[in-house]
Design a protein around this motif. Structure first.
Motif, PDB file in Angstrom:
ATOM      1  N   SER A   1      44.462  35.883  29.129  1.00 35.16           N
ATOM      2  CA  SER A   1      45.216  36.356  30.272  1.00 35.16           C
ATOM      3  C   SER A   1      44.421  37.377  31.053  1.00 35.16           C
ATOM      4  CB  SER A   1      46.553  36.963  29.816  1.00 35.16           C
ATOM      5  OG  SER A   1      47.339  35.988  29.170  1.00 35.16           O
TER       6      SER A   1
ATOM      7  N   GLN B   1      53.011  38.807  35.883  1.00 35.71           N
ATOM      8  CA  GLN B   1      52.251  39.115  34.672  1.00 35.71           C
ATOM      9  C   GLN B   1      51.468  40.411  34.835  1.00 35.71           C
ATOM     10  OE1 GLN B   1      49.901  35.622  33.851  1.00 35.71           O
ATOM     11  NE2 GLN B   1      51.637  34.465  33.022  1.00 35.71           N
TER      12      GLN B   1
ATOM     13  N   ARG C   1      54.038  34.178  39.810  1.00 30.66           N
ATOM     14  CA  ARG C   1      53.996  34.262  38.348  1.00 30.66           C
ATOM     15  C   ARG C   1      52.850  35.175  37.892  1.00 30.66           C
ATOM     16  NH1 ARG C   1      53.486  28.594  35.533  1.00 30.66           N
ATOM     17  NH2 ARG C   1      55.219  28.280  36.988  1.00 30.66           N
ATOM     18  N   ASP C   2      51.694  35.042  38.542  1.00 22.94           N
ATOM     19  CA  ASP C   2      50.556  35.883  38.172  1.00 22.94           C
ATOM     20  C   ASP C   2      50.820  37.348  38.508  1.00 22.94           C
ATOM     21  OD1 ASP C   2      49.253  33.608  37.322  1.00 22.94           O
ATOM     22  OD2 ASP C   2      48.100  33.354  39.172  1.00 22.94           O
TER      23      ASP C   2
ATOM     24  N   ASP D   1      43.282  37.142  35.245  1.00 23.16           N
ATOM     25  CA  ASP D   1      44.159  37.901  36.112  1.00 23.16           C
ATOM     26  C   ASP D   1      43.459  38.469  37.340  1.00 23.16           C
ATOM     27  OD1 ASP D   1      46.411  39.279  33.602  1.00 23.16           O
ATOM     28  OD2 ASP D   1      46.482  37.461  34.768  1.00 23.16           O
TER      29      ASP D   1
END
Length: 318
Positions: free
Chosen positions: A28, A233, A229-230, A32
């Motif tokens: 992740s 996160q 969504r990113d 990112d």
């Protein structure tokens, strides 16, 4: 110092959770950065599972999509990303996926704590054990669904659809867009290339500002759903990704085509940017730095005939 059987079980459970969590966290973190997060995401209409031709800007191959709503054999033009549940879909929310993940998590912890395959829930009396079980279930589900999605995408990608001839950059495309061969079924004009370059900068700026409303004016609903969504996160990690000094270094047309009343253009772009991930509030640098880095990606744009171009897909290159 002696530990009880239950204490040893707790330690074993913690070790399993950490072992599963570390690869996911690392993956992740590496993904990112910048708009698109380093993934291949979106749709290219009927050519979603066809490799865009190589170009002088991107002489290798574009990676298959690991995030797309398009099913093999369907057009999938810019639709939203909230796909229905189904019995076992890629989002992991289907009936079989949920039940299988739940039983798997309970069974693993049941064995760790000395019980049977299905005694994980009943044998846990402490809050710590419950939290460990929930964490393990979530991690197993996400890892399993990620593996399943990659397997499905890889097996279906690039199968059976014609890629067309490779486009070549032209007219000194060391800075900005070359005009390609001019043999594409859909003619792409200099004004279109100017729009693609403008969208590159505006999308990165809107991403950096976490301006989802602006992103909705620049990209398809599906693409914005991945951006959103990113960004969520990033918020969960208490970080913000800041992108600046975006400059197109070279670009050329891979292919352009028309499907009904919808136009598509896939362009290879090599650009530089300053990419920093900062801790929210404090501004402490978490990832990246002030040194510009170069990225080569294939961006696909879509428009209704007579309408404005929007970003439909981003693909990483090999």
């Amino acid at each position: 110092m002696r530990f009880s059987q239950r204490t040893r079980g707790v330690v074993q459970a913690i070790a399993v959770v950490l072992a599963l969590a570390i690869p996911f966290v690392l993956a992740s973190s590496a993904a990112d950065a910048r708009a698109g997060g380093g993934f291949s995401s979106g749709s290219r209409g009927a050519r979603t599972f066809s490799a865009p031709p190589s170009t002088s800007t991107a002489p290798g191959t574009a990676q298959p999509f690991n995030r797309t709503i398009t099913q093999p054999g369907s057009p999938g033009i810019g639709a939203p990303s909230n796909v229905g549940g189904g019995f076992f879909n890629r989002s992991g929310r289907g009936l079989l996926g949920g039940l299988a993940a739940g039983f798997l998590g309970a069974g693993l912890l049941g064995m760790l704590f000395g019980g049977g395959m299905f005694s994980g829930i009943g044998g846990l009396s402490s809050i710590l054990g419950l939290l460990l079980q929930i964490g393990l279930i979530v991690l197993v589900v996400r890892l399993a669904m990620s593996w399943w999605q990659r397997r499905q995408m890889t097996s279906a990608a690039y199968a059976g659809a014609p890629a067309g001839p490779a486009a070549q950059g032209g007219f000194g495309s060391a800075m900005g867009f070359g005009l390609g061969t001019g043999s594409a079924p859909l003619e792409i004009l200099p004004a279109d290339y100017e729009t693609f370059e403008r969208l590159l900068g505006e999308i990165q700026a809107a991403w950096s500002n976490e301006d989802v409303a602006k992103l909705h004016t620049l990209a398809t609903p599906e693409t914005v759903s991945y951006f959103t969504r990113d960004l969520e996160q990033n918020r969960a990690r208490n970080v913000v990704n800041k992108v600046s000094d975006v400059k197109l270094l070279q670009g050329d047309l891979a292919e352009a085509w028309r499907e009904g009343d919808t136009d598509y253009a896939s362009v290879a772009m090599r650009y530089s940017l300053v990419d920093k991930t900062l801790e929210r509030g404090s501004g402490r640098l978490v990832e990246g730095g002030e040194q510009p880095e170069e990225v080569t990606e294939v961006w696909t744009f879509v428009r209704p005939r007579g309408g404005n171009w929007e970003l439909s897909a981003i693909q990483q290159t090999n």
